[in-house]
Design an enzyme around this catalytic site. Structure first.
Site, PDB file in Angstrom:
ATOM      1  N   CYS A  34      22.002  29.107  44.903  1.00 31.76           N
ATOM      2  CA  CYS A  34      21.983  30.369  45.684  1.00 31.76           C
ATOM      3  C   CYS A  34      23.214  31.243  45.582  1.00 31.76           C
ATOM      4  O   CYS A  34      24.409  30.847  45.398  1.00 31.76           O
ATOM      5  CB  CYS A  34      21.925  29.798  46.968  1.00 31.76           C
ATOM      6  SG  CYS A  34      21.665  31.024  48.476  1.00 31.76           S
ATOM      7  N   CYS A  78      28.237  31.003  51.574  1.00 29.96           N
ATOM      8  CA  CYS A  78      28.293  30.217  52.866  1.00 29.96           C
ATOM      9  C   CYS A  78      29.355  29.256  52.389  1.00 29.96           C
ATOM     10  O   CYS A  78      28.925  28.268  51.793  1.00 29.96           O
ATOM     11  CB  CYS A  78      27.067  29.773  53.386  1.00 29.96           C
ATOM     12  SG  CYS A  78      25.740  31.024  53.431  1.00 29.96           S
ATOM     13  N   CYS A 127      28.326  25.223  52.214  1.00 31.58           N
ATOM     14  CA  CYS A 127      27.037  25.015  51.712  1.00 31.58           C
ATOM     15  C   CYS A 127      26.911  24.547  50.071  1.00 31.58           C
ATOM     16  O   CYS A 127      27.611  25.346  49.137  1.00 31.58           O
ATOM     17  CB  CYS A 127      26.092  26.248  51.659  1.00 31.58           C
ATOM     18  SG  CYS A 127      24.400  25.732  50.875  1.00 31.58           S
ATOM     19  N   CYS A 151       9.805  20.250  57.652  1.00 30.32           N
ATOM     20  CA  CYS A 151      10.741  21.545  57.661  1.00 30.32           C
ATOM     21  C   CYS A 151      11.078  21.683  56.152  1.00 30.32           C
ATOM     22  O   CYS A 151      11.558  20.748  55.397  1.00 30.32           O
ATOM     23  CB  CYS A 151      11.856  21.553  58.301  1.00 30.32           C
ATOM     24  SG  CYS A 151      11.694  20.984  60.012  1.00 30.32           S
ATOM     25  N   CYS A 206       7.708  24.130  59.198  1.00 24.02           N
ATOM     26  CA  CYS A 206       8.773  25.205  59.419  1.00 24.02           C
ATOM     27  C   CYS A 206       9.203  25.278  57.920  1.00 24.02           C
ATOM     28  O   CYS A 206       9.366  24.362  57.093  1.00 24.02           O
ATOM     29  CB  CYS A 206       9.560  24.227  60.417  1.00 24.02           C
ATOM     30  SG  CYS A 206      11.182  25.139  60.656  1.00 24.02           S
ATOM     31  N   CYS A 248      13.314  29.319  65.187  1.00 25.00           N
ATOM     32  CA  CYS A 248      14.413  28.027  65.247  1.00 25.00           C
ATOM     33  C   CYS A 248      15.677  28.769  64.734  1.00 25.00           C
ATOM     34  O   CYS A 248      15.667  28.984  63.518  1.00 25.00           O
ATOM     35  CB  CYS A 248      13.665  27.212  64.152  1.00 25.00           C
ATOM     36  SG  CYS A 248      14.693  25.703  64.137  1.00 25.00           S
ATOM     37  N   ARG A 298      17.994  20.779  68.921  1.00 22.15           N
ATOM     38  CA  ARG A 298      17.743  19.774  67.706  1.00 22.15           C
ATOM     39  C   ARG A 298      19.191  19.351  67.395  1.00 22.15           C
ATOM     40  O   ARG A 298      20.229  20.249  66.859  1.00 22.15           O
ATOM     41  CB  ARG A 298      17.293  20.574  66.544  1.00 22.15           C
ATOM     42  CG  ARG A 298      15.985  21.369  66.858  1.00 22.15           C
ATOM     43  CD  ARG A 298      15.238  21.912  65.845  1.00 22.15           C
ATOM     44  NE  ARG A 298      14.752  21.102  65.187  1.00 22.15           N
ATOM     45  CZ  ARG A 298      14.127  21.279  63.866  1.00 22.15           C
ATOM     46  NH1 ARG A 298      14.514  22.459  63.330  1.00 22.15           N
ATOM     47  NH2 ARG A 298      13.687  20.297  63.086  1.00 22.15           N
TER      48      ARG A 298
HETATM   49  N1  SAM Z   1      19.207  29.821  52.413  1.00 22.39           N
HETATM   50  C1  SAM Z   1      18.544  29.781  53.713  1.00 22.39           C
HETATM   51  C2  SAM Z   1      19.565  30.094  54.642  1.00 22.39           C
HETATM   52  O1  SAM Z   1      20.807  29.984  54.754  1.00 22.39           O
HETATM   53  O2  SAM Z   1      19.121  30.587  55.808  1.00 22.39           O
HETATM   54  C3  SAM Z   1      18.133  28.120  54.133  1.00 22.39           C
HETATM   55  C4  SAM Z   1      18.607  27.107  53.732  1.00 22.39           C
HETATM   56  S1  SAM Z   1      20.308  26.797  54.519  1.00 22.39           S
HETATM   57  C5  SAM Z   1      20.887  25.308  53.878  1.00 22.39           C
HETATM   58  C6  SAM Z   1      19.950  26.472  56.176  1.00 22.39           C
HETATM   59  C7  SAM Z   1      21.015  26.014  57.347  1.00 22.39           C
HETATM   60  O3  SAM Z   1      21.756  24.779  56.848  1.00 22.39           O
HETATM   61  C8  SAM Z   1      22.345  26.770  57.262  1.00 22.39           C
HETATM   62  O4  SAM Z   1      22.128  28.223  57.911  1.00 22.39           O
HETATM   63  C9  SAM Z   1      23.381  26.032  57.968  1.00 22.39           C
HETATM   64  O5  SAM Z   1      23.405  26.209  59.306  1.00 22.39           O
HETATM   65  C10 SAM Z   1      23.110  24.881  57.448  1.00 22.39           C
HETATM   66  N2  SAM Z   1      23.831  23.926  56.677  1.00 22.39           N
HETATM   67  C11 SAM Z   1      24.120  24.166  55.311  1.00 22.39           C
HETATM   68  N3  SAM Z   1      24.973  23.322  54.938  1.00 22.39           N
HETATM   69  C12 SAM Z   1      25.518  22.763  55.868  1.00 22.39           C
HETATM   70  C13 SAM Z   1      26.391  21.826  56.095  1.00 22.39           C
HETATM   71  N4  SAM Z   1      27.174  21.525  54.982  1.00 22.39           N
HETATM   72  N5  SAM Z   1      26.740  21.192  57.414  1.00 22.39           N
HETATM   73  C14 SAM Z   1      26.030  21.538  58.560  1.00 22.39           C
HETATM   74  N6  SAM Z   1      24.919  22.428  58.368  1.00 22.39           N
HETATM   75  C15 SAM Z   1      24.731  22.996  57.156  1.00 22.39           C
HETATM   76 FE1  SF4 Z   2      22.409  29.948  50.179  1.00 25.56          FE
HETATM   77 FE2  SF4 Z   2      23.532  27.561  51.299  1.00 25.56          FE
HETATM   78 FE3  SF4 Z   2      24.026  30.116  52.312  1.00 25.56          FE
HETATM   79 FE4  SF4 Z   2      21.535  29.171  52.738  1.00 25.56          FE
HETATM   80  S1  SF4 Z   2      23.321  28.122  53.555  1.00 25.56           S
HETATM   81  S2  SF4 Z   2      22.041  31.261  52.213  1.00 25.56           S
HETATM   82  S3  SF4 Z   2      21.358  27.870  50.724  1.00 25.56           S
HETATM   83  S4  SF4 Z   2      24.711  29.433  50.372  1.00 25.56           S
END
Ligand code: SAM
Ligand code: SF4
Ligand code: DTB
Length: 341
Positions: free
Chosen positions: A71, A75, A78, A115, A146, A206, A278
Protein backbone atom coordinates in the site's frame (compact mmCIF):
# COMPACT_ATOMS: atom_id res chain seq x y z
CA UNK A 1 -26.18 21.94 20.87
CA UNK A 2 -24.57 20.28 23.84
CA UNK A 3 -21.65 22.15 25.32
CA UNK A 4 -21.86 21.38 28.98
CA UNK A 5 -18.81 19.99 30.71
CA UNK A 6 -20.22 17.09 32.61
CA UNK A 7 -19.21 17.54 36.23
CA UNK A 8 -21.98 15.11 37.16
CA UNK A 9 -22.86 11.91 35.33
CA UNK A 10 -25.48 12.72 32.73
CA UNK A 11 -28.96 11.29 33.05
CA UNK A 12 -30.79 9.11 30.54
CA UNK A 13 -33.11 12.04 29.90
CA UNK A 14 -30.17 14.30 28.98
CA UNK A 15 -28.84 11.59 26.70
CA UNK A 16 -32.15 11.40 24.86
CA UNK A 17 -31.85 15.13 24.23
CA UNK A 18 -28.37 14.66 22.79
CA UNK A 19 -29.66 12.16 20.30
CA UNK A 20 -31.86 14.76 18.62
CA UNK A 21 -29.42 17.64 18.48
CA UNK A 22 -27.66 18.69 15.30
CA UNK A 23 -24.30 18.58 17.02
CA UNK A 24 -24.94 15.79 19.43
CA UNK A 25 -21.80 15.61 21.54
CA UNK A 26 -19.11 18.15 22.34
CA UNK A 27 -15.51 17.04 22.92
CA UNK A 28 -15.82 18.47 26.44
CA UNK A 29 -18.85 16.33 27.21
CA UNK A 30 -17.16 13.18 25.94
CA UNK A 31 -13.94 13.96 27.78
CA UNK A 32 -16.03 14.38 30.93
CA UNK A 33 -17.47 10.92 30.34
CA UNK A 34 -13.97 9.48 29.94
CA UNK A 35 -12.95 11.22 33.17
CA UNK A 36 -15.73 9.63 35.24
CA UNK A 37 -14.89 7.07 37.90
CA UNK A 38 -14.63 3.78 36.02
CA UNK A 39 -17.65 2.21 37.71
CA UNK A 40 -19.87 5.24 37.03
CA UNK A 41 -18.87 5.23 33.37
CA UNK A 42 -19.60 1.52 33.02
CA UNK A 43 -22.93 1.89 34.79
CA UNK A 44 -24.02 4.55 32.31
CA UNK A 45 -22.78 2.51 29.38
CA UNK A 46 -24.66 -0.55 30.59
CA UNK A 47 -27.92 1.36 30.92
CA UNK A 48 -27.63 2.63 27.35
CA UNK A 49 -26.58 -0.79 26.10
CA UNK A 50 -29.49 -2.56 27.75
CA UNK A 51 -31.96 0.03 26.46
CA UNK A 52 -30.96 -0.66 22.85
CA UNK A 53 -29.41 -4.12 22.61
CA UNK A 54 -29.54 -7.63 23.98
CA UNK A 55 -26.71 -7.41 26.56
CA UNK A 56 -25.78 -11.07 26.14
CA UNK A 57 -25.47 -11.20 22.39
CA UNK A 58 -22.36 -10.49 20.31
CA UNK A 59 -21.95 -10.40 16.54
CA UNK A 60 -19.22 -12.57 15.03
CA UNK A 61 -17.51 -11.08 11.98
CA UNK A 62 -14.76 -12.86 10.11
CA UNK A 63 -12.05 -10.86 8.41
CA UNK A 64 -10.15 -11.76 5.26
CA UNK A 65 -7.36 -9.83 3.58
CA UNK A 66 -8.30 -10.13 -0.11
CA UNK A 67 -5.52 -7.86 -1.34
CA UNK A 68 -2.51 -7.83 0.91
CA UNK A 69 0.44 -5.43 1.19
CA UNK A 70 2.13 -2.95 -1.11
CA UNK A 71 0.00 0.00 0.00
CA UNK A 72 1.37 3.45 -0.96
CA UNK A 73 -0.08 5.14 2.15
CA UNK A 74 2.13 5.71 5.20
CA UNK A 75 -0.26 4.96 8.10
CA UNK A 76 2.17 4.65 11.02
CA UNK A 77 0.45 1.62 12.53
CA UNK A 78 0.07 -0.47 9.40
CA UNK A 79 2.12 -3.53 8.43
CA UNK A 80 0.88 -3.28 4.82
CA UNK A 81 2.43 0.07 3.96
CA UNK A 82 5.30 0.01 1.45
CA UNK A 83 7.01 2.65 3.57
CA UNK A 84 7.89 0.18 6.33
CA UNK A 85 9.89 -3.00 6.34
CA UNK A 86 7.53 -5.44 8.02
CA UNK A 87 8.12 -8.56 5.93
CA UNK A 88 4.61 -8.41 4.39
CA UNK A 89 4.73 -9.30 0.69
CA UNK A 90 2.42 -7.58 -1.78
CA UNK A 91 -0.16 -9.90 -3.32
CA UNK A 92 -2.78 -9.65 -6.04
CA UNK A 93 -6.52 -9.55 -5.40
CA UNK A 94 -7.83 -12.94 -4.33
CA UNK A 95 -9.95 -14.99 -6.73
CA UNK A 96 -13.62 -15.52 -5.93
CA UNK A 97 -13.18 -19.30 -5.44
CA UNK A 98 -10.80 -18.73 -2.54
CA UNK A 99 -13.09 -16.12 -1.03
CA UNK A 100 -16.05 -18.47 -1.34
CA UNK A 101 -14.19 -21.17 0.60
CA UNK A 102 -13.23 -18.73 3.35
CA UNK A 103 -16.79 -17.39 3.57
CA UNK A 104 -18.25 -20.88 3.76
CA UNK A 105 -15.80 -21.81 6.53
CA UNK A 106 -16.66 -18.60 8.42
CA UNK A 107 -20.36 -19.35 8.15
CA UNK A 108 -19.87 -22.93 9.29
CA UNK A 109 -17.99 -21.63 12.34
CA UNK A 110 -20.91 -19.35 13.24
CA UNK A 111 -19.95 -15.96 11.78
CA UNK A 112 -22.73 -13.83 10.30
CA UNK A 113 -20.66 -11.05 8.81
CA UNK A 114 -17.72 -11.34 6.44
CA UNK A 115 -15.35 -8.39 6.09
CA UNK A 116 -12.86 -8.16 3.23
CA UNK A 117 -9.90 -5.81 3.48
CA UNK A 118 -7.74 -4.52 0.65
CA UNK A 119 -4.49 -2.60 1.06
CA UNK A 120 -5.31 0.12 -1.41
CA UNK A 121 -5.09 3.86 -1.06
CA UNK A 122 -8.07 4.16 -3.40
CA UNK A 123 -9.38 1.39 -5.67
CA UNK A 124 -9.54 1.86 -9.45
CA UNK A 125 -12.85 1.28 -11.22
CA UNK A 126 -11.67 -2.12 -12.43
CA UNK A 127 -10.78 -3.04 -8.83
CA UNK A 128 -14.32 -2.13 -7.80
CA UNK A 129 -15.74 -4.44 -10.49
CA UNK A 130 -13.58 -7.28 -9.19
CA UNK A 131 -14.52 -6.63 -5.56
CA UNK A 132 -18.21 -6.42 -6.56
CA UNK A 133 -17.82 -10.01 -7.75
CA UNK A 134 -16.40 -10.98 -4.32
CA UNK A 135 -19.30 -9.25 -2.59
CA UNK A 136 -21.76 -11.28 -4.68
CA UNK A 137 -19.86 -14.43 -3.73
CA UNK A 138 -20.15 -13.64 0.00
CA UNK A 139 -23.83 -12.78 -0.31
CA UNK A 140 -24.47 -16.06 -2.14
CA UNK A 141 -22.93 -17.91 0.78
CA UNK A 142 -25.51 -16.19 3.01
CA UNK A 143 -23.40 -13.78 5.02
CA UNK A 144 -23.53 -10.03 5.49
CA UNK A 145 -20.80 -8.45 3.38
CA UNK A 146 -18.46 -5.66 4.43
CA UNK A 147 -15.44 -4.31 2.57
CA UNK A 148 -12.68 -1.85 3.39
CA UNK A 149 -10.84 -0.69 0.29
CA UNK A 150 -9.57 2.81 1.08
CA UNK A 151 -10.92 6.05 -0.40
CA UNK A 152 -13.79 5.84 -2.87
CA UNK A 153 -14.46 8.02 -5.91
CA UNK A 154 -17.93 9.08 -7.10
CA UNK A 155 -20.02 6.17 -8.33
CA UNK A 156 -17.92 3.42 -6.77
CA UNK A 157 -20.03 2.98 -3.64
CA UNK A 158 -23.12 2.67 -5.85
CA UNK A 159 -21.52 -0.19 -7.77
CA UNK A 160 -20.74 -2.00 -4.54
CA UNK A 161 -24.27 -1.39 -3.30
CA UNK A 162 -25.68 -2.97 -6.48
CA UNK A 163 -23.56 -6.05 -5.81
CA UNK A 164 -25.29 -6.37 -2.42
CA UNK A 165 -22.72 -4.78 -0.10
CA UNK A 166 -24.10 -4.24 3.41
CA UNK A 167 -21.29 -2.25 5.11
CA UNK A 168 -18.28 -0.20 4.07
CA UNK A 169 -15.54 0.11 6.71
CA UNK A 170 -13.51 3.29 6.63
CA UNK A 171 -12.01 4.44 9.91
CA UNK A 172 -11.36 8.02 10.97
CA UNK A 173 -8.63 6.36 13.07
CA UNK A 174 -7.91 9.23 15.48
CA UNK A 175 -8.65 12.85 16.37
CA UNK A 176 -8.18 15.46 13.63
CA UNK A 177 -5.37 17.16 15.58
CA UNK A 178 -3.45 13.88 15.97
CA UNK A 179 -3.90 12.63 12.43
CA UNK A 180 -0.81 14.36 11.02
CA UNK A 181 1.40 12.47 13.45
CA UNK A 182 0.19 9.13 12.13
CA UNK A 183 -0.50 9.60 8.41
CA UNK A 184 0.87 12.11 5.90
CA UNK A 185 -0.36 10.74 2.58
CA UNK A 186 -4.03 11.75 2.92
CA UNK A 187 -5.98 14.07 5.15
CA UNK A 188 -8.93 13.86 7.47
CA UNK A 189 -11.30 15.46 4.99
CA UNK A 190 -10.52 12.68 2.47
CA UNK A 191 -11.81 10.17 5.01
CA UNK A 192 -14.96 12.20 5.69
CA UNK A 193 -15.63 12.54 1.95
CA UNK A 194 -15.50 8.77 1.49
CA UNK A 195 -17.91 8.27 4.38
CA UNK A 196 -20.32 10.71 2.65
CA UNK A 197 -20.10 8.75 -0.57
CA UNK A 198 -20.77 5.47 1.22
CA UNK A 199 -23.78 6.85 3.07
CA UNK A 200 -25.03 8.58 -0.06
CA UNK A 201 -25.09 5.25 -1.91
CA UNK A 202 -27.21 3.67 0.83
CA UNK A 203 -24.44 1.43 2.14
CA UNK A 204 -24.21 1.16 5.93
CA UNK A 205 -21.23 2.95 7.45
CA UNK A 206 -18.71 1.16 9.65
CA UNK A 207 -16.25 3.70 11.05
CA UNK A 208 -14.12 3.87 14.15
CA UNK A 209 -10.50 4.20 15.12
CA UNK A 210 -7.44 3.01 16.96
CA UNK A 211 -6.58 3.50 20.61
CA UNK A 212 -3.06 3.39 22.05
CA UNK A 213 -1.08 5.32 19.42
CA UNK A 214 0.21 7.91 21.92
CA UNK A 215 -2.89 10.11 21.81
CA UNK A 216 -4.21 11.95 24.87
CA UNK A 217 -7.51 11.20 26.56
CA UNK A 218 -8.88 14.43 25.12
CA UNK A 219 -7.86 13.27 21.64
CA UNK A 220 -9.68 10.01 22.25
CA UNK A 221 -12.73 12.11 23.17
CA UNK A 222 -12.27 14.11 19.97
CA UNK A 223 -12.29 10.93 17.86
CA UNK A 224 -15.56 9.83 19.47
CA UNK A 225 -16.99 13.32 18.89
CA UNK A 226 -16.13 13.11 15.19
CA UNK A 227 -17.90 9.77 14.88
CA UNK A 228 -20.93 10.65 16.99
CA UNK A 229 -21.41 13.97 15.14
CA UNK A 230 -21.25 12.60 11.61
CA UNK A 231 -24.35 13.61 9.60
CA UNK A 232 -25.64 10.16 10.49
CA UNK A 233 -24.23 8.13 13.36
CA UNK A 234 -22.28 5.15 11.94
CA UNK A 235 -24.13 1.83 12.01
CA UNK A 236 -21.07 0.14 13.36
CA UNK A 237 -18.04 1.48 15.20
CA UNK A 238 -14.83 -0.56 15.41
CA UNK A 239 -12.60 0.36 18.33
CA UNK A 240 -9.19 -1.13 17.60
CA UNK A 241 -6.39 -1.42 20.11
CA UNK A 242 -3.09 -0.71 18.37
CA UNK A 243 -1.36 -3.96 17.42
CA UNK A 244 2.32 -3.07 17.50
CA UNK A 245 4.01 -4.46 14.43
CA UNK A 246 7.79 -4.61 14.13
CA UNK A 247 9.05 -2.33 11.39
CA UNK A 248 6.23 0.22 11.74
CA UNK A 249 6.87 3.62 13.37
CA UNK A 250 4.51 2.68 16.22
CA UNK A 251 6.24 -0.62 17.02
CA UNK A 252 7.79 0.73 20.23
CA UNK A 253 4.76 2.69 21.40
CA UNK A 254 4.42 2.35 25.22
CA UNK A 255 1.48 0.24 26.38
CA UNK A 256 -1.75 2.05 27.13
CA UNK A 257 -3.56 1.33 30.40
CA UNK A 258 -6.16 -1.28 29.27
CA UNK A 259 -8.87 0.48 31.29
CA UNK A 260 -8.50 3.42 28.89
CA UNK A 261 -9.52 1.06 26.11
CA UNK A 262 -12.58 -0.08 28.08
CA UNK A 263 -13.44 3.58 28.70
CA UNK A 264 -13.42 4.19 24.93
CA UNK A 265 -15.81 1.30 24.36
CA UNK A 266 -18.12 2.77 27.01
CA UNK A 267 -17.92 6.26 25.49
CA UNK A 268 -18.72 4.87 22.03
CA UNK A 269 -21.69 2.98 23.47
CA UNK A 270 -23.09 6.02 25.33
CA UNK A 271 -22.67 8.47 22.46
CA UNK A 272 -23.81 6.09 19.70
CA UNK A 273 -26.52 4.04 21.45
CA UNK A 274 -27.81 2.12 18.45
CA UNK A 275 -24.50 1.36 16.76
CA UNK A 276 -22.81 -1.98 16.92
CA UNK A 277 -19.66 -1.22 18.91
CA UNK A 278 -16.94 -3.53 17.71
CA UNK A 279 -14.20 -4.78 20.00
CA UNK A 280 -11.80 -5.05 17.08
CA UNK A 281 -8.01 -5.42 16.76
CA UNK A 282 -5.92 -6.13 19.85
CA UNK A 283 -8.01 -8.78 21.64
CA UNK A 284 -5.03 -11.14 21.93
CA UNK A 285 -3.09 -8.51 23.81
CA UNK A 286 -6.02 -7.38 25.96
CA UNK A 287 -6.71 -10.80 27.44
CA UNK A 288 -10.00 -12.33 28.52
CA UNK A 289 -10.75 -10.27 31.64
CA UNK A 290 -10.41 -6.97 29.78
CA UNK A 291 -12.53 -8.34 26.93
CA UNK A 292 -15.24 -9.24 29.46
CA UNK A 293 -15.12 -5.63 30.71
CA UNK A 294 -15.50 -4.46 27.11
CA UNK A 295 -18.68 -6.54 26.73
CA UNK A 296 -19.91 -5.06 30.00
CA UNK A 297 -19.15 -1.59 28.61
CA UNK A 298 -21.30 -2.23 25.55
CA UNK A 299 -19.16 -3.92 22.90
CA UNK A 300 -21.32 -6.28 20.85
CA UNK A 301 -19.22 -7.38 17.92
CA UNK A 302 -15.86 -9.10 17.58
CA UNK A 303 -13.60 -10.33 14.81
CA UNK A 304 -13.84 -14.10 14.87
CA UNK A 305 -11.15 -16.27 13.34
CA UNK A 306 -7.44 -16.82 13.94
CA UNK A 307 -6.27 -13.91 11.83
CA UNK A 308 -7.15 -10.25 11.45
CA UNK A 309 -5.62 -9.00 8.19
CA UNK A 310 -1.95 -9.65 8.89
CA UNK A 311 -1.70 -10.09 12.64
CA UNK A 312 -3.14 -12.72 14.97
CA UNK A 313 -6.52 -12.92 16.65
CA UNK A 314 -7.73 -15.34 19.38
CA UNK A 315 -8.45 -18.94 18.36
CA UNK A 316 -12.05 -19.79 17.53
CA UNK A 317 -12.19 -22.49 20.23
CA UNK A 318 -10.94 -19.97 22.81
CA UNK A 319 -13.55 -17.41 21.78
CA UNK A 320 -16.34 -19.96 21.94
CA UNK A 321 -15.20 -21.03 25.40
CA UNK A 322 -15.01 -17.41 26.57
CA UNK A 323 -18.51 -16.71 25.29
CA UNK A 324 -19.83 -19.81 27.00
CA UNK A 325 -18.19 -18.85 30.29
CA UNK A 326 -19.75 -15.38 30.05
CA UNK A 327 -23.15 -16.65 28.89
CA UNK A 328 -22.85 -14.68 25.67
CA UNK A 329 -24.68 -15.88 22.56
CA UNK A 330 -23.66 -15.28 18.97
CA UNK A 331 -25.91 -12.90 17.02
CA UNK A 332 -28.13 -14.93 14.71
CA UNK A 333 -27.62 -12.41 11.89
CA UNK A 334 -29.49 -12.73 8.64
CA UNK A 335 -32.72 -14.74 8.84
CA UNK A 336 -32.17 -18.41 8.17
CA UNK A 337 -28.57 -18.35 9.33
CA UNK A 338 -28.01 -20.11 12.62
CA UNK A 339 -25.05 -19.13 14.71
CA UNK A 340 -23.72 -21.42 17.41
CA UNK A 341 -24.72 -21.00 21.03
N1 SAM B 1 -6.57 0.37 3.19
C1 SAM B 1 -7.86 0.56 3.71
C2 SAM B 1 -7.94 1.72 4.69
O1 SAM B 1 -6.96 2.07 5.30
O2 SAM B 1 -9.03 2.26 4.82
C3 SAM B 1 -8.44 -0.68 4.35
C4 SAM B 1 -7.60 -1.59 5.20
S1 SAM B 1 -6.93 -0.90 6.73
C5 SAM B 1 -5.84 -2.16 7.22
C6 SAM B 1 -8.32 -0.91 7.85
C7 SAM B 1 -8.11 -0.38 9.24
O3 SAM B 1 -7.37 -1.32 10.00
C8 SAM B 1 -7.33 0.90 9.43
O4 SAM B 1 -8.09 2.03 9.19
C9 SAM B 1 -6.96 0.83 10.90
O5 SAM B 1 -7.94 1.45 11.69
C10 SAM B 1 -6.92 -0.67 11.17
N2 SAM B 1 -5.54 -1.11 11.47
C11 SAM B 1 -4.54 -1.28 10.59
N3 SAM B 1 -3.40 -1.67 11.20
C12 SAM B 1 -3.68 -1.72 12.52
C13 SAM B 1 -2.91 -2.04 13.68
N4 SAM B 1 -1.63 -2.36 13.61
N5 SAM B 1 -3.53 -2.01 14.88
C14 SAM B 1 -4.83 -1.67 14.97
N6 SAM B 1 -5.61 -1.37 13.91
C15 SAM B 1 -5.05 -1.37 12.70
FE1 SF4 C 1 -2.78 1.28 3.37
FE2 SF4 C 1 -2.60 0.19 5.77
FE3 SF4 C 1 -3.10 2.77 5.55
FE4 SF4 C 1 -5.00 0.98 4.80
S1 SF4 C 1 -4.22 1.31 6.86
S2 SF4 C 1 -4.35 2.84 3.69
S3 SF4 C 1 -3.68 -0.66 4.02
S4 SF4 C 1 -1.20 1.74 4.90
C1 DTB D 1 -11.03 -2.38 11.54
O1 DTB D 1 -11.41 -1.35 12.12
N1 DTB D 1 -10.14 -3.23 12.03
C2 DTB D 1 -9.85 -4.30 11.09
C3 DTB D 1 -10.86 -4.00 9.96
N2 DTB D 1 -11.42 -2.74 10.34
C4 DTB D 1 -10.44 -4.06 8.57
C5 DTB D 1 -8.43 -4.37 10.71
C6 DTB D 1 -7.51 -4.58 11.89
C7 DTB D 1 -6.12 -4.75 11.38
C8 DTB D 1 -5.16 -5.12 12.47
C9 DTB D 1 -3.77 -5.27 12.02
C10 DTB D 1 -3.57 -6.25 10.91
O2 DTB D 1 -3.78 -7.47 11.11
O3 DTB D 1 -3.21 -5.81 9.82
Amino acid sequence: MNTETLEQPITLHQRAAHANDAERWSVDAIEALLNLPFNDLLWQAQQVHRAHHDPNEVELATLLSVKTGGCPEDCGYCPQSVHYDTGVKAEKLMASGEVKQAAQAAKAAGATRFCMGAAWRAPKDRDIDAVAELVRTVKDVGLEACVTLGMLADGQAEKLKSAGLDYYNHNLDCAPDFYGEIISTRDYQDRLDTLDRVRGAGVKVCSGGIVGMGESRRQRAALIAQLANLPEVPDSVPINHLVKVEGTPLAEQPDLDPFEFVRMIAAARITMPKARVRLSAGRQQLGEAVQALCFLAGANSIFYGEKLLITGNPEVAGDRALMQRLGIRAHAGVPGVTAFG
